[in-house]
Design an enzyme around this catalytic site. Structure first.
Site, PDB file in Angstrom:
ATOM      1  N   HIS A  93       0.807  -1.227   0.000  1.00  0.00           N
ATOM      2  CA  HIS A  93       0.000   0.000   0.000  1.00  0.00           C
ATOM      3  C   HIS A  93       0.840   1.276   0.000  1.00  0.00           C
ATOM      4  CE1 HIS A  93       0.439  -0.038   4.431  1.00  0.00           C
ATOM      5  NE2 HIS A  93       0.070   1.214   4.419  1.00  0.00           N
ATOM      6  N   GLU A 150       7.786   5.388  13.554  1.00  0.00           N
ATOM      7  CA  GLU A 150       6.380   5.256  13.977  1.00  0.00           C
ATOM      8  C   GLU A 150       6.322   5.350  15.495  1.00  0.00           C
ATOM      9  OE1 GLU A 150       3.950   2.533  11.131  1.00  0.00           O
ATOM     10  OE2 GLU A 150       5.670   1.383  11.771  1.00  0.00           O
ATOM     11  N   HIS A 159       7.761  -2.282   2.245  1.00  0.00           N
ATOM     12  CA  HIS A 159       7.421  -0.876   1.979  1.00  0.00           C
ATOM     13  C   HIS A 159       8.632  -0.009   1.620  1.00  0.00           C
ATOM     14  CE1 HIS A 159       3.537  -1.910   3.381  1.00  0.00           C
ATOM     15  NE2 HIS A 159       3.763  -1.801   4.675  1.00  0.00           N
TER      16      HIS A 159
HETATM   17  C1  BG6 Z   1       1.845  -2.154   7.663  1.00  0.00           C
HETATM   18  C2  BG6 Z   1       2.820  -2.703   8.656  1.00  0.00           C
HETATM   19  O1  BG6 Z   1       1.958  -2.835   6.436  1.00  0.00           O
HETATM   20  O2  BG6 Z   1       2.104  -0.764   7.456  1.00  0.00           O
HETATM   21  C3  BG6 Z   1       2.722  -1.938   9.976  1.00  0.00           C
HETATM   22  O3  BG6 Z   1       2.529  -4.081   8.888  1.00  0.00           O
HETATM   23  C4  BG6 Z   1       2.888  -0.441   9.719  1.00  0.00           C
HETATM   24  O4  BG6 Z   1       3.674  -2.397  10.912  1.00  0.00           O
HETATM   25  C5  BG6 Z   1       1.939   0.023   8.626  1.00  0.00           C
HETATM   26  O5  BG6 Z   1       2.629   0.249  10.941  1.00  0.00           O
HETATM   27  C6  BG6 Z   1       2.184   1.478   8.279  1.00  0.00           C
HETATM   28  O6  BG6 Z   1       1.240   1.877   7.355  1.00  0.00           O
HETATM   29  P1  BG6 Z   1       0.478   3.284   7.328  1.00  0.00           P
HETATM   30  O7  BG6 Z   1       0.522   3.643   5.920  1.00  0.00           O
HETATM   31  O8  BG6 Z   1      -0.887   3.004   7.773  1.00  0.00           O
HETATM   32  O9  BG6 Z   1       1.199   4.222   8.229  1.00  0.00           O
END
Ligand code: BG6
Length: 484
Positions: free
Chosen positions: A181, A219, A243
């Site tokens: 994503h 994060e 990612h």
């Molecule tokens: C997810 C991970 O795919 O992406 C998580 O498994 C992470 O650990 C998250 O926190 C972050 O995605 P976003 O875009 O919602 O900040």
């Protein structure tokens, strides 16, 4: 060229009662509907082990939409197009899915006059991918469908290869959408236009002008509510090989021959992944674990799992040879941010000695995205003194802007068969190959770091001589010496 959307679609959502389906997939489908981007004739079939009926699943759907910003006024209309099939689905036992799918197809054929596109969305843990894929093949459901695999697509090079050969026996490559994503984020997609539609940026997007690239994704999240998953994966597998590598591929790719041709974009991103040099864990990787992690229920008292990773990645292409890409992410850090920074080389003109900070191009890819420029300027006043300033453009504010969430954007691409923001098996294999040294041999032990901080200080050396640009945000620029 924009690929047209189909007239009719059936979405079969595996893992429909799980966290990912509730938080991301179902809200994204309804976002598409609310924006008029959902094919006019559609059905949603939820599939999961839970023993629910259609009404029970409607409750799950209502909770999901409620938690994601609101249940639409015409929720009943959504429920009327939604079905649920409980129980397991496998090659040995298809349960009720084939019957439910065939019914949805004929209803849609009747209302639209066309055969609907079938989309299988596997919002399940990677361990469940093979069973479902085999089931789709064994029960003759794969032909013509699009299939979406969540990340991680494999948890090691070996499990990737096993899954991939099964997927290849069941689907042709153009049917397969391996979703990440981060590639659907507005700010990550903004990199294309910044580079390819603006002379000022495109011309300096290489090793001659760029000294270092930072991809910084700290994060402030805890992992206490998903400890089973986290103990089995850790930060490097959860975020780095997936990612962060994908964001690097977006920055580092060469120019596609046609940005409107999804295939040419996909090829360029994939081919730069194949230029990633395998990580050197001893020199280029620092792992961390926040203090208190081992006290969480479900964590082994001597757990060596990483909750932080910083890595220096080298991209051996002509464009980037010798430029380090410094990647960082971790849980329980000082703040949440998602930022790409290109640190520019100093200008070699008459002021080169006195600029106090490097120029930067920064792309914040959280939310709608934001672009910043860090510039050396003359501080207004009688003396020729240099100072430093930062100018920002919030992409939410540009005319015509209507940001779309990453999942909605990518599901729309799945409907249209546009794979430009997905990765082929060759690209993912290359990502796992570059990551492989970290799984074997000299994986460094995770170093402790304080909750609410920036991770182990040992990671700072990776960014020398510039330091982490994100952490310098807001600090006062030190004016340079008078230039004359
Ligand atoms: C997810 C991970 O795919 O992406 C998580 O498994 C992470 O650990 C998250 O926190 C972050 O995605 P976003 O875009 O919602 O900040």
């Amino acid at each position: 060229m924009t690929t047209p959307r189909p007239t009719a679609v059936v979405v079969v959502l595996f893992g429909a009662t799980g966290d990912l389906a509730r938080r991301m997939v179902m809200p994204a489908l309804m976002e598409l509907r609310a924006r008029g981007l959902m094919p006019p004739h559609w059905r949603l079939i939820g599939s999961a082990a839970d023993d629910l009926d259609d009404a029970g699943f409607a409750v799950v759907l209502r909770e999901s939409l409620g938690g994601a910003g609101g249940v639409p006024d015409d929720f009943d209309e959504i429920v009327a197009r939604t079905r649920y099939v409980g129980g397991l689905f496998s090659a040995g036992d298809p349960g009720r899915l084939p019957v439910a799918l065939s019914r949805a197809r004929s209803e849609l054929h009747e209302s639209s006059g066309v055969d609907p596109l079938v989309v299988f969305f596997l919002a399940v843990p990677p361990l469940a991918f093979p069973t479902i894929t085999e089931g789709l093949g064994a029960h003759g459901l794969a032909a013509g469908a699009h299939v979406v695999f969540e990340k991680p697509y494999g948890t090691s090079l070996e499990s990737f290869e096993e899954l991939d050969s099964l997927v290849k026996r069941t689907f042709t490559e153009s049917q397969v959408f391996r979703i990440d994503h981060f590639l659907g984020k507005e700010g990550v997609q903004a990199i294309y236009t910044l580079r390819f539609a603006n002379k000022a940026f495109g011309t300096l997007w290489d090793r001659h002008s760029v000294a270092q690239v930072q991809v910084d994704v700290p994060e402030d999240l805890n992992v206490a509510n998903r400890i089973g998953f986290y103990e089995a994966t850790g930060a490097a597998l959860d975020m780095l090989v997936t990612h962060l590598f994908q964001v690097v591929s977006q920055i580092a790719m060469d120019t596609p021959y046609d940005l409107d041709d999804p295939h040419s974009v996909l090829l360029e991103r994939d081919s730069v992944l194949q230029r990633f040099r395998p990580l050197d864990p001893a020199r280029d990787v620092v792992l961390g674990q926040f203090t208190g992690y081992r006290d969480l229920p479900g964590v082994a008292p001597d757990s060596q799992q990483d909750t932080f990773v910083a890595a220096r990645l080298w991209v051996d292409s002509d464009r980037w040879r010798g430029v380090p890409f410094i990647l960082r992410t971790g849980k329980m850090m000082a703040r949440k941010a998602q930022r790409v920074t290109l640190v520019l080389r100093p200008d070699d003109g008459p002021l080169r000695q006195v600029a106090s900070r490097p120029n930067t191009i920064e792309i914040d890819f959280a939310g709608a995205g934001e672009i910043f420029l860090g510039l050396t300027v003359k501080a207004p006043g009688p003396e020729m003194r240099l100072s430093w300033g930062r100018a920002g453009l919030d992409l939410d504010d540009v005319p015509g802007g209507e940001p779309i969430s990453p999942y909605a954007s990518l599901i729309d691409d799945v409907f249209r068969g546009d794979r430009s923001l997905f990765t082929t098996e060759a690209g993912l294999r290359a990502a796992f190959q570059a990551f492989e040294p970290l799984r074997h041999g000299d994986r460094p032990a995770p170093l402790p770091y304080e909750q609410g901080g920036w991770g182990p200080v040992e990671a700072n050396r990776l960014t020398a001589p510039y330091g982490w640009i994100l952490q310098q945000e807001g600090s006062v620029a030190i004016p340079g010496q008078p230039a004359r």
